[in-house]
Design a protein around this motif. Structure first.
Motif, mmCIF file in Angstrom:
data_model
loop_
_atom_site.group_PDB
_atom_site.id
_atom_site.type_symbol
_atom_site.label_atom_id
_atom_site.label_comp_id
_atom_site.label_asym_id
_atom_site.label_seq_id
_atom_site.Cartn_x
_atom_site.Cartn_y
_atom_site.Cartn_z
ATOM 1 N N THR A 1 0.800 -1.226 0.000
ATOM 2 C CA THR A 1 0.000 0.000 0.000
ATOM 3 C C THR A 1 0.831 1.274 0.000
ATOM 4 O O THR A 1 0.299 2.349 -0.257
ATOM 5 N N ARG A 2 2.122 1.172 0.275
ATOM 6 C CA ARG A 2 2.984 2.364 0.271
ATOM 7 C C ARG A 2 3.533 2.672 -1.117
ATOM 8 O O ARG A 2 4.263 3.642 -1.296
ATOM 9 N N LEU A 3 3.186 1.834 -2.113
ATOM 10 C CA LEU A 3 3.629 2.045 -3.494
ATOM 11 C C LEU A 3 2.426 2.389 -4.370
ATOM 12 O O LEU A 3 1.342 1.836 -4.191
ATOM 13 N N ASP A 4 2.645 3.283 -5.327
ATOM 14 C CA ASP A 4 1.587 3.696 -6.251
ATOM 15 C C ASP A 4 1.860 3.136 -7.641
ATOM 16 O O ASP A 4 2.918 3.411 -8.229
ATOM 17 N N VAL A 5 0.911 2.358 -8.165
ATOM 18 C CA VAL A 5 1.041 1.808 -9.512
ATOM 19 C C VAL A 5 1.139 2.961 -10.506
ATOM 20 O O VAL A 5 0.396 3.940 -10.425
ATOM 21 N N TYR B 1 10.028 5.611 -9.429
ATOM 22 C CA TYR B 1 10.798 5.681 -8.189
ATOM 23 C C TYR B 1 12.283 5.617 -8.508
ATOM 24 O O TYR B 1 12.707 4.801 -9.321
ATOM 25 N N ARG B 2 13.075 6.453 -7.842
ATOM 26 C CA ARG B 2 14.529 6.400 -7.958
ATOM 27 C C ARG B 2 15.018 5.265 -7.062
ATOM 28 O O ARG B 2 14.643 5.172 -5.909
ATOM 29 N N VAL B 3 15.864 4.385 -7.609
ATOM 30 C CA VAL B 3 16.413 3.251 -6.870
ATOM 31 C C VAL B 3 17.697 3.692 -6.175
ATOM 32 O O VAL B 3 18.573 4.276 -6.797
ATOM 33 N N ASP C 1 9.053 5.284 -0.426
ATOM 34 C CA ASP C 1 7.624 5.150 -0.686
ATOM 35 C C ASP C 1 7.009 6.525 -0.916
ATOM 36 O O ASP C 1 7.725 7.527 -0.995
ATOM 37 N N ARG C 2 5.702 6.596 -0.980
ATOM 38 C CA ARG C 2 5.029 7.873 -1.271
ATOM 39 C C ARG C 2 5.296 8.925 -0.197
ATOM 40 O O ARG C 2 5.162 10.116 -0.441
ATOM 41 N N ASP C 3 5.684 8.479 1.009
ATOM 42 C CA ASP C 3 5.994 9.414 2.088
ATOM 43 C C ASP C 3 7.487 9.700 2.211
ATOM 44 O O ASP C 3 7.914 10.378 3.145
ATOM 45 N N GLY C 4 8.289 9.128 1.293
ATOM 46 C CA GLY C 4 9.728 9.338 1.322
ATOM 47 C C GLY C 4 10.481 8.376 2.215
ATOM 48 O O GLY C 4 11.693 8.475 2.344
ATOM 49 N N ARG C 5 9.770 7.435 2.856
ATOM 50 C CA ARG C 5 10.435 6.451 3.719
ATOM 51 C C ARG C 5 10.995 5.318 2.868
ATOM 52 O O ARG C 5 10.339 4.837 1.940
#
Length: 129
Positions: free
Chosen positions: A29-33, A37-39, A55-59
């Protein structure tokens, strides 16, 4: 390196990934389809490949590579590589920013959400963006 999230469900993972503590019912749930994302690292864990992305919150989170497609496979010139001897139930290798590779406890500190490790990750993320 840049990846795009293709899936955020354990049901979309190959069956061998379910042994990595995921099940078909797992929801990432912390990833958006569709989001890119930078690896910040590529990890070999329990013989599976994970990518370290915010993730979407930067964590930071380490996610199965099968959830993503590679958009840009270029690797940062400052990345390093090391093998690990954590056995078959731990890390076998890590490729990423220097602190992650040189300090064997850093990845665990990230996953434990330790403030000092998160600050270092944020600094690295800012450097690479």
């Amino acid at each position: 390196m840049l990846v795009r999230c293709r899936f955020n469900s354990g049901a979309d993972l190959p069956p061998h990934e379910h042994g990595l503590f995921y099940s078909p019912q797992t929801r990432f749930t912390r990833l958006d389809v569709g989001r890119e994302y930078r690896v910040h690292a590529v990890l070999v864990y329990q013989r599976g490949v994970l990518v370290l992305v915010p993730d979407r919150d930067g964590r930071p989170g380490a996610w199965p590579v099968e959830l993503f497609e590679v958009v840009d496979g270029s690797l940062p010139s400052h990345w390093k590589f090391a093998t690990r001897d954590d056995g078959e139930y731990g890390y076998q290798a890590v490729f990423g920013y220097p602190r992650l590779v040189e300090d064997e406890g850093h990845i665990n500190a990230l996953m434990e959400v330790e403030p000092a490790a998160l600050r270092l990750f944020a600094e690295e993320a800012a450097r690479e963006s």
